[in-house]
Design a protein around this motif. Structure first.
Motif, short mmCIF file in Angstrom:
data_model
loop_
_atom_site.label_atom_id
_atom_site.label_comp_id
_atom_site.label_asym_id
_atom_site.label_seq_id
_atom_site.Cartn_x
_atom_site.Cartn_y
_atom_site.Cartn_z
N GLU A 238 15.82 -23.45 32.43
CA GLU A 238 17.08 -24.13 32.15
C GLU A 238 17.58 -24.89 33.38
OE1 GLU A 238 20.71 -21.96 30.54
OE2 GLU A 238 20.61 -21.13 32.53
N HIS B 192 14.37 -17.94 33.75
CA HIS B 192 14.91 -16.63 33.43
C HIS B 192 13.79 -15.58 33.43
CE1 HIS B 192 18.93 -18.01 31.53
NE2 HIS B 192 18.55 -18.82 32.48
N HIS C 271 16.25 -23.07 36.69
CA HIS C 271 16.25 -21.61 36.69
C HIS C 271 15.26 -21.10 35.65
CE1 HIS C 271 18.58 -17.62 35.85
NE2 HIS C 271 17.63 -17.45 36.76
N GLU D 169 20.44 -25.02 35.28
CA GLU D 169 21.42 -23.94 35.35
C GLU D 169 22.86 -24.43 35.29
OE1 GLU D 169 20.64 -20.92 35.19
OE2 GLU D 169 22.47 -19.89 35.75
CU LIG Z 1 19.68 -19.77 33.96
#
Ligand SMILES: [Cu+2]
Length: 112
Positions: free
Chosen positions: A98, A69, A67, A100
């Protein structure tokens, strides 16, 4: 007598940022490897200019979701494979990448 130590590693300029490799087509390519519960080489902040095309490639030995952001882009990765997120870096700022489901930081993308 107490000795007070300030926080280590903090400076007004922030952490130094790495420059991603440039592919022949001009794409800035960021490669991150996650294996054995850790990011190979540690969590690095990558700096790219606004308006650049970025390809974020994450190889992982576990299945999870990558992910990014801010841009709110995500892509699933299967264990032992890699996944790529390609984006136009048109939003300035510092954004976390990240894993997630584990909540593990992989890298930071600094656009600007
Ligand atoms: Cu995230």
């Amino acid at each position: 007598m107490a000795v007070l130590l300030g926080p280590a590693g903090c400076s007004s300029t922030g952490p130094s940022a790495a420059t991603p490799a440039t592919a022949p087509d001009g794409t800035l390519r960021i490669e991150v490897g996650y294996a054995g519960g850790a990011v190979a080489g540690g969590v690095v902040r990558y700096a790219v200019p606004v308006g650049s095309t970025v390809e974020l490639v994450v190889a992982s030995d576990v299945a999870d979701e990558v992910h990014l952001h801010g841009y709110d882009r995500s892509s699933f990765v299967t264990a032992g494979a890699s996944t790529a997120i390609r984006l136009d870096a048109d939003l300035p700022g510092v954004f976390e990448v990240e894993l997630e489901q584990r909540g593990v930081p992989l890298a930071e993308l600094q656009v600007g």
